[in-house]
Design a protein around this motif. Structure first.
Motif, PDB file in Angstrom:
ATOM      1  N   GLU A  96     -10.585  -5.614  15.733  1.00  0.00           N
ATOM      2  CA  GLU A  96      -9.707  -6.669  15.220  1.00  0.00           C
ATOM      3  C   GLU A  96     -10.460  -7.990  15.107  1.00  0.00           C
ATOM      4  O   GLU A  96     -10.243  -8.745  14.167  1.00  0.00           O
ATOM      5  CB  GLU A  96      -8.474  -6.813  16.109  1.00  0.00           C
ATOM      6  N   SER A 100      -9.848  -7.062   9.770  1.00  0.00           N
ATOM      7  CA  SER A 100      -8.848  -6.002   9.685  1.00  0.00           C
ATOM      8  C   SER A 100      -8.957  -5.314   8.340  1.00  0.00           C
ATOM      9  O   SER A 100      -9.671  -5.750   7.456  1.00  0.00           O
ATOM     10  CB  SER A 100      -7.446  -6.575   9.885  1.00  0.00           C
ATOM     11  N   LEU A 104      -7.910   0.004  10.197  1.00  0.00           N
ATOM     12  CA  LEU A 104      -7.520  -0.567  11.476  1.00  0.00           C
ATOM     13  C   LEU A 104      -6.004  -0.612  11.621  1.00  0.00           C
ATOM     14  O   LEU A 104      -5.476  -0.374  12.714  1.00  0.00           O
ATOM     15  CB  LEU A 104      -8.122  -1.964  11.635  1.00  0.00           C
ATOM     16  N   ALA A 105      -5.302  -0.884  10.549  1.00  0.00           N
ATOM     17  CA  ALA A 105      -3.841  -0.907  10.597  1.00  0.00           C
ATOM     18  C   ALA A 105      -3.286   0.466  10.981  1.00  0.00           C
ATOM     19  O   ALA A 105      -2.377   0.570  11.809  1.00  0.00           O
ATOM     20  CB  ALA A 105      -3.264  -1.353   9.256  1.00  0.00           C
ATOM     21  N   ARG A 108      -4.086   1.126  14.681  1.00  0.00           N
ATOM     22  CA  ARG A 108      -3.144   0.388  15.541  1.00  0.00           C
ATOM     23  C   ARG A 108      -1.784   1.069  15.579  1.00  0.00           C
ATOM     24  O   ARG A 108      -1.141   1.148  16.626  1.00  0.00           O
ATOM     25  CB  ARG A 108      -2.990  -1.049  15.047  1.00  0.00           C
TER      26      ARG A 108
END
Length: 163
Positions: A96, A100, A104-105, A108
């Motif tokens: 992060e 991003s 990565l989203a 997460r």
């Protein structure tokens, strides 16, 4: 997935989370090969998410024969007694801080699901050696609500060994 932005090198095109999708594909294949549970179960999803996070956060997935070379690393990261939970948190923070993106989203989201979802599983702390009646019904076993990552991690580890 909708792009988080259209500026940068994408030329205004849709950003595709290829690194995450490939990590998830490898995790899915490892679990299917291990044939530990039906792919439609929440337990399978927990194992896939735990393995995909391990693959993605260990500097990504690799193709072909190089996947086999990475199995020892992934096995070590998912082994019992290792600080996997803290390792994931730290690696996500590092990613992060670096920026991003759609990969990565999704990582997460998988982590959030693993932390917030609880699954009903056998209470391994309640099992006493020699105290289990093999004729007993599965419903008679002591069960507890367990965070999905605590169930998915050993399933992923076992799938690596069965590959």
């Amino acid at each position: 997935m909708r792009p988080e932005g259209t500026n940068g090198t994408s030329g205004g095109e849709l950003l595709v989370p290829m690194a995450w999708m490939y990590a998830e594909y490898i995790a899915d294949e490892l679990l299917r090969t291990g044939d530990l549970m039906p792919p439609t179960t929440l337990e399978f999803r927990a194992g896939r998410n735990a393995l995909a996070l391990t693959i993605f956060l260990s500097d990504g997935a690799v193709g072909g024969a190089r996947v086999v070379a990475r199995l020892d690393e992934w096995s070590s990261l998912t082994a019992a007694g290792r600080p996997w939970h803290g390792w994931v948190r730290e690696r996500l923070r590092e990613r992060e801080a670096a920026g991003s993106g759609p990969d990565l989203a999704l990582a997460r989201d998988a982590w959030r699901w693993l932390e917030e979802t609880e699954l009903l599983a056998a209470d391994l702390d309640a099992v006493v050696p020699g105290g289990v009646d093999p004729r007993a019904e599965a419903e008679d076993e002591p069960r507890v609500w367990t965070p999905a990552w605590e169930l998915g991690l050993p399933l992923g580890h076992l799938a690596i060994h069965l590959f």
